[in-house]
Design an enzyme around this catalytic site. Structure first.
Site: not given
Ligand code: GAL
Length: 634
Positions: A144, A315
């Site tokens: 990110e 994610e």
């Molecule tokens: C994203 C990040 C992850 C984790 C996640 C939590 O922004 O890539 O590592 O922190 O959020 O929601």
């Protein structure tokens, strides 16, 4: 193509003995991909040069033996503590000149050449070791970019890098002075070494100075990423991706994406609704446990384009997150709906974040597919269901769109540098246009600002582009459909000054933006047919046809048969009317959807998603809250 599920896993967080069981449960759930490694640097290299790959070898072997395919992340978003001793000046500096310290993540400066080399080194070591590993089937660079506002840093490294970049870009201080208009307020320079960063000036710095710094900072992200990609490619033929974020515009994703094989993004629908989408309070409550019904789709379409057709959700929110101001749990069914919506937009893989909730540290309140005690969390059953449905479903191929929206990162910087009205935001405007298309049931493609061919589309929207690139201008000149251009499009030069003759400079279309005004909340410009503009209104002149007027007789939409300039920021109903009218003219079928119901056509099916908290009817079928329905296209 068969679509797949994935999960994010942190073997370094759990005793080795649990890995095999975790892997078996992932496989049993129907998961294909597992992403690992992206924050593990302190375990891979606990002190400088002391490399410990043995545990990662075993983790990859264990996961691979269970039939899982590994996405290996480079750990550069989390440089270990010793790195700061080695490069004390690698820490980023905020706009107030304060050093952002160690103790969380992303504590590095994209301009720092020493850290860039460290990042190259650890990437090379990983690529050499795992480039031919049969289980490592994809790579992720860093994690990110820009998360926690890290694209911009106001450090000494940034100042020096920026000066070099300026020297290369402008060649002479004179040329820079002319381009920026530095005669204004006696801001002229005789040497590039005199030019500072644009923060901490007495009042606002020259907008051209800011825009140059934004371009430079974006280029540093592109370079940082490219260095890793080049190292990986020397040793591996597996595809390389990066996991972008929602509503991040601080670097040019089109340019980062050009160096990668796949675009991925991290989708947290409920977190985003709470944290970063303008909705009134009532609407936020209506969609509290579902997320905004258009935000995910917008990013799916954006990143499909950034990935030139190949994209993932790296994610996917599984339950409450920890980072938004408020963190409600999803409605039962949403972890399934979000996945299916991504597949309907063409995602190759949807990967849940994370496998097991960590009982320690910053994200201990962030749900996973498993609870901290390894019992199933609610999303596990939904992921299992999606996997079963995917196996039974014929292949899902993305559908075609007749409507396209042009989206430009540089314009986002321009309007941040010079908003002129506190509500003007390029992403927000593009999203407002996109939402109107979604409310009409349309498939939308998102296009880059240098897009040279529009012939696949009937309707093209180009709101808020600071300038029209030469290829886009040529494509518009040849366009046979209708392009709705503006507001605020083509009204600046590349240096963020006003072009003379005035914009937008549409090919063969006499429309001029003579004056622009911004409007505070509550103020509106009424249109003759009952519509309204909010936030922004431009006074148009010229001999082109007025297609729509304001109540007091000024042009609201003006142009010729094909190119039409919109003079203001339409409110939602007005956007609906404008899109609906032009779709009728162009013979693009639309549908009337109850609020919260959204559709997406694949090549073979119409998918219907119910984001509402109550059941809704679709063509005689009752769709429960969080329900997904699909039917073959007629
Ligand atoms: C994203 C990040 C992850 C984790 C996640 C939590 O922004 O890539 O590592 O922190 O959020 O929601």
């Amino acid at each position: 193509m068969k679509r797949t599920l994935g999960v994010c896993y942190y073997p370094e967080h759990w005793p080795d003995e649990t890995w095999a069981e975790d892997a078996a449960r992932m496989a049993e759930t129907g998961i294909t991909w597992v992403r690992i490694g992206e924050f593990a640097w302190s375990r891979l290299e606990p002190s400088p040069g002391d490399l410990r790959f043995d545990w990662l070898d075993r983790a990859i072997e264990t996961l691979g033996a269970a039939g899982l395919r590994v996405v290996l992340g480079t750990p550069t978003a989390t440089p270990p503590r010793w790195m700061i001793d080695k490069h004390p000046d690698m820490l980023p500096v905020d706009g107030q000149g304060r050093v952002r310290g160690f103790g969380s993540r992303r504590h590095y400066d994209f301009s720092h050449a020493g850290y860039r080399e460290e990042s190259r080194r650890i990437t090379r070591l990983l690529a050499e070791r795992y480039g031919k590993n049969p289980h490592v089937a994809a790579w992720q660079t860093d994690n990110e970019y820009d998360c926690h506002d890290t694209t911009l840093s106001f450090s000494e490294a940034a100042r020096r890098g920026f000066q070099d970049w300026l020297a290369q870009t402008y060649q002479s201080p004179d040329a820079l002075n002319r381009a920026w208009g530095n005669v204004f307020w006696s801001m002229e320079y005789d040497d590039f070494s005199q030019i500072g960063l644009p923060n901490l000036t007495v009042t606002e710095a020259n907008p051209a100075h800011w825009l140059a710094f934004r371009r430079y900072s974006s280029d540093m992200v592109v370079l940082f990423n490219k260095v890793q990609v080049d190292e990986i490619r020397k040793h591996s033929t597996a595809p390389i991706l990066h996991n972008y974020m929602g509503r991040v515009t601080s670097f040019d994703h089109w340019k980062v994406g050009a160096d990668l094989d796949i675009a991925a993004w991290d989708s947290y629908p409920i977190g985003f609704l709470s944290d970063r989408i303008e909705n009134d309070a009532g609407r936020k409550l209506d969609f509290l446990r579902q997320g905004d019904p258009d935000n995910q789709a917008f990013h799916h379409d954006l990143y499909r384009a950034v990935g030139r057709g190949r994209w993932w959700v790296m994610e996917q929110q599984p339950g409450p997150v920890n980072w938004a101001p408020w963190n409600p749990a999803p409605l039962p069914g949403m972890a399934r709906l979000w996945a299916w919506e991504a597949f309907a937009h063409g995602a190759e893989c949807v990967s849940y974040f994370r496998w097991r909730q960590a009982p320690f540290a910053q994200e201990q309140m962030h749900a996973g597919l498993l609870r901290p005690d390894s019992a199933p969390a609610p999303a596990l059953a939904e992921a299992t269901q999606v996997a079963r449905e995917l196996a039974a479903m014929p292949e899902v191929e993305p559908g075609r769109a007749q409507v396209a929206l042009v989206f430009d990162y540089e314009s986002a910087w321009a309007w941040e540098v010079q908003p002129q009205g506190a509500d003007f935001d390029a992403w927000r405007l593009a999203f407002a246009a996109y939402r109107a298309c979604r409310r009409a049931g349309l498939n939308v493609d998102i296009l880059p600002p240098d897009c040279a061919d529009l012939s696949a589309y009937k309707l093209v929207l180009a709101p808020g582009l600071m300038r029209l690139s030469d290829p886009l201008r040529a494509a518009l000149a040849a366009f046979k459909g209708i392009a709705l251009i503006g507001p605020r499009t083509g009204t600046k030069t590349a240096e963020l000054s006003i072009p003379v003759p005035l914009g937008p400079g549409l090919p063969d279309c006499d429309v001029t933006v003579a004056l622009a005004e911004s409007l505070p909340p509550g103020a509106k410009v009424k249109l003759s047919d009952g519509g309204r503009f909010l936030h922004w209104f431009e006074h148009l002149e010229g001999s082109a046809t007025v297609h729509m007027s304001t109540k007091d007789g000024r042009p609201a939409i003006m142009g010729n048969d094909s190119l039409r300039y919109i003079a203001g920021w339409p409110d939602d109903d007005t956007f609906d009317h404008i899109i609906g009218y032009h779709c009728d003219v162009l013979d693009i079928p639309t549908c009337v959807l109850p609020d919260g119901l959204r559709v997406r056509d694949t090549a073979t099916h119409r998918f219907v998603f119910n984001y509402a908290a109550k059941a809704q009817m679709w063509n005689g079928t009752r769709i429960p809250p969080a329900g997904v329905h699909w039917e073959p296209l007629a």
